[in-house]
Design an enzyme around this catalytic site. Structure first.
Site, PDB file in Angstrom:
ATOM      1  N   THR A   1     -44.232 -16.467   5.787  1.00  0.00           N
ATOM      2  CA  THR A   1     -45.263 -15.519   5.465  1.00  0.00           C
ATOM      3  C   THR A   1     -46.050 -15.822   4.811  1.00  0.00           C
ATOM      4  OG1 THR A   1     -43.887 -14.074   7.250  1.00  0.00           O
ATOM      5  CG2 THR A   1     -45.612 -12.761   5.891  1.00  0.00           C
ATOM      6  N   GLU A   2     -47.655 -14.905   3.902  1.00  0.00           N
ATOM      7  CA  GLU A   2     -48.065 -15.318   3.164  1.00  0.00           C
ATOM      8  C   GLU A   2     -48.785 -14.248   3.464  1.00  0.00           C
ATOM      9  OE1 GLU A   2     -49.138 -19.250   3.615  1.00  0.00           O
ATOM     10  OE2 GLU A   2     -48.183 -20.435   3.696  1.00  0.00           O
ATOM     11  N   PRO A   3     -49.194 -13.859   2.209  1.00  0.00           N
ATOM     12  CA  PRO A   3     -50.235 -12.888   2.001  1.00  0.00           C
ATOM     13  C   PRO A   3     -51.021 -12.943   2.668  1.00  0.00           C
ATOM     14  CG  PRO A   3     -49.639 -14.191  -0.557  1.00  0.00           C
ATOM     15  CD  PRO A   3     -49.235 -14.635   0.852  1.00  0.00           C
TER      16      PRO A   3
ATOM     17  N   GLU B   1     -39.037 -11.662  12.535  1.00  0.00           N
ATOM     18  CA  GLU B   1     -39.279 -12.713  13.762  1.00  0.00           C
ATOM     19  C   GLU B   1     -39.914 -12.381  14.607  1.00  0.00           C
ATOM     20  OE1 GLU B   1     -36.586 -15.636  13.507  1.00  0.00           O
ATOM     21  OE2 GLU B   1     -37.000 -14.737  11.522  1.00  0.00           O
TER      22      GLU B   1
ATOM     23  N   ILE C   1     -32.265  14.133  19.392  1.00  0.00           N
ATOM     24  CA  ILE C   1     -31.166  15.185  19.934  1.00  0.00           C
ATOM     25  C   ILE C   1     -29.339  15.389  18.811  1.00  0.00           C
ATOM     26  CG2 ILE C   1     -29.321  14.323  21.853  1.00  0.00           C
ATOM     27  CD1 ILE C   1     -30.875  12.233  22.730  1.00  0.00           C
TER      28      ILE C   1
ATOM     29  N   THR D   1     -43.245 -10.086  15.771  1.00  0.00           N
ATOM     30  CA  THR D   1     -43.376  -8.897  16.014  1.00  0.00           C
ATOM     31  C   THR D   1     -43.356  -9.100  17.492  1.00  0.00           C
ATOM     32  OG1 THR D   1     -46.270  -8.981  16.652  1.00  0.00           O
ATOM     33  CG2 THR D   1     -45.074  -8.432  14.284  1.00  0.00           C
TER      34      THR D   1
ATOM     35  N   GLY E   1     -49.347 -13.001   9.028  1.00  0.00           N
ATOM     36  CA  GLY E   1     -48.418 -12.180   9.539  1.00  0.00           C
ATOM     37  C   GLY E   1     -47.381 -12.537  10.332  1.00  0.00           C
ATOM     38  N   SER E   2     -47.687 -12.436  11.363  1.00  0.00           N
ATOM     39  CA  SER E   2     -47.150 -13.474  12.688  1.00  0.00           C
ATOM     40  C   SER E   2     -47.536 -14.613  13.028  1.00  0.00           C
ATOM     41  CB  SER E   2     -47.142 -11.990  13.345  1.00  0.00           C
ATOM     42  OG  SER E   2     -46.007 -10.894  13.441  1.00  0.00           O
TER      43      SER E   2
ATOM     44  N   THR F   1     -36.378 -12.652   2.949  1.00  0.00           N
ATOM     45  CA  THR F   1     -35.455 -12.329   3.418  1.00  0.00           C
ATOM     46  C   THR F   1     -33.949 -12.779   2.878  1.00  0.00           C
ATOM     47  OG1 THR F   1     -35.731 -11.290   5.158  1.00  0.00           O
ATOM     48  CG2 THR F   1     -32.992 -11.198   4.512  1.00  0.00           C
TER      49      THR F   1
END
Length: 388
Positions: free
Chosen positions: A121-123, A365, A339, A367, A126-127, A153
């Site tokens: 990914t770059e600025p 990986e 819950i 969206t 995204g996907s 990561t």
């Protein structure tokens, strides 16, 4: 004829070994490193040594029979302990899956034992992995890499990083290649570390490449720009990693379901599988729905991994497993918080942490929307140009 949905007994040792590691190494320090973002989890060094002695998961070298199923089983069990800590395990970065997917036998040997992050990914995007603008220019026996990568990561902890870069901007996606870059290469810098909603035990870095020079042999796969094949070689990485991410979601989902069952039983509500869900307490009925969704996610994950081991094309199935499991884990963890009420929203349990950790498994990986697009293309037989 009945269908046996149990794992083969050959994976029993993997399940036992990795679950024990998750129980005794990861879960006890899960809250500690959630509160200490960017602090290196030193406990993982000892775990990595034990895994190496015991012949743990391959880190990009050989791919033995059943390796993909083994990888998803290990990811499931370890994520039951802590997803962020799993993503910080030395020698088991996302870049290692890229090496395993497309490296030559010589490269597999050369890079055996490295800890590789993955930088895609770059600025500016995204996907859309085809929008890579980082360049790799051939200069003699080297490639010179320039660009910036975000959301890497373990980018500050790994000793190598697999970088996606284009070798010819005019050739489009066919020119996108992946390169193994040592982190100590001159021109490679960690620009900053991100502060995140979840998986705080795992550092997420911004990396800059300024005239970073790597040997030509560090290009994974073929250096040829084949416009007919497009960038299927580098995309094959996702066919390996998406089932593993799905397995992470399954492991985290199981942890949340186990805790939710404990909360229900403490409140006097027992899950009875011999009675219709609608005839039981509303919270129990919801638990049964969540659990069935979890089971479906695990079966899809196993299918995608099995196809990879059988050398069958599994792009659609890999995306199906990732899409289903990513959606499941966010639903399961958020419903568990809801819950459980006060205990779920407080730090008296790990439920609120798991709800925060879960969201990334639906995003990285690829969206939810990207997975559905890939599935539609495969089912309808349409190309990326036809269906956007």
């Amino acid at each position: 004829m009945a269908i046996n949905l149990e794992l083969p007994s050959t994976f029993d040792s993997t399940v036992e070994r990795t679950h024990l590691a998750a129980e005794h190494f990861l879960r006890p320090v899960s809250r500690k490193y959630d509160k200490a973002e960017h602090e290196y989890p030193v406990e993982l060094d000892e775990l990595a040594k034990l895994a190496k002695k015991g012949g743990g998961a391959s880190s990009g070298g050989d791919r033995p029979s059943g390796a993909s199923i083994g990888a998803v089983v290990a990811a499931r069990e370890m994520s039951w302990g802590d997803v962020g800590l799993l993503l910080s395990m030395p020698g088991q970065g996302l870049g290692n899956a890229a090496i395993a997917a497309v490296a030559s036998p010589e490269q597999l040997e050369e890079f055996s034992g490295v800890w590789a992050a993955m930088a895609i990914t770059e600025p500016s995007f995204g996907s859309d992995s085809a929008a890579v603008s980082t360049t790799a220019v051939r200069d003699g026996d080297d490639y010179v890499i320039n660009g910036e990568k975000i959301f890497v990561t373990a980018g500050s902890r790994a000793d190598h990083v697999v970088v996606w870069a284009t070798v010819d901007r005019s050739a489009g996606r066919a020119a996108i290649k992946s390169f193994v870059v040592p982190m100590d290469t001159e021109g490679v810098t960690v620009a900053r570390l991100e502060h995140k909603l979840g998986i705080k035990a795992s550092d997420t870095a911004v990396l800059r490449f300024e005239n970073a020079r790597v040997p030509a042999g560090n290009l994974l796969g073929s250096p040829e720009v084949d416009t007919k094949k497009a960038f299927g070689g580098v995309m094959q990485t996702f066919d390996n990693t998406r089932p593993v991410v799905a397995a992470m979601a399954v492991g985290l989902g199981r942890a949340a379901l186990e805790e939710l069952r404990r909360v229900l039983e403490e409140a006097g509500h027992t899950v009875d599988y011999d009675r219709p869900a609608a005839a039981q307490h509303a919270a129990v009925s919801e638990f049964i729905r969540l659990e069935s969704d979890w089971e479906a996610s695990w079966l899809l994950t196993l299918r995608a991994a099995w196809m990879a081991d059988e050398k069958q094309p599994n792009s659609a199935e890999a995306s199906m497993s990732k899409a289903k499991a990513g959606r499941m884990v966010t639903d399961v963890t958020n419903k568990a918080v809801e819950i459980a009420a006060t205990p779920g929203f407080s730090e008296t349990s790990l439920l609120e942490k798991w709800a925060r950790d879960a969201k990334i498994l639906d995003i990285f990986e690829g969206t939810q929307q990207i997975q559905q697009l890939i599935i539609a293309r495969r089912v309808l037989g349409r190309s990326s140009a036809d269906l956007k």
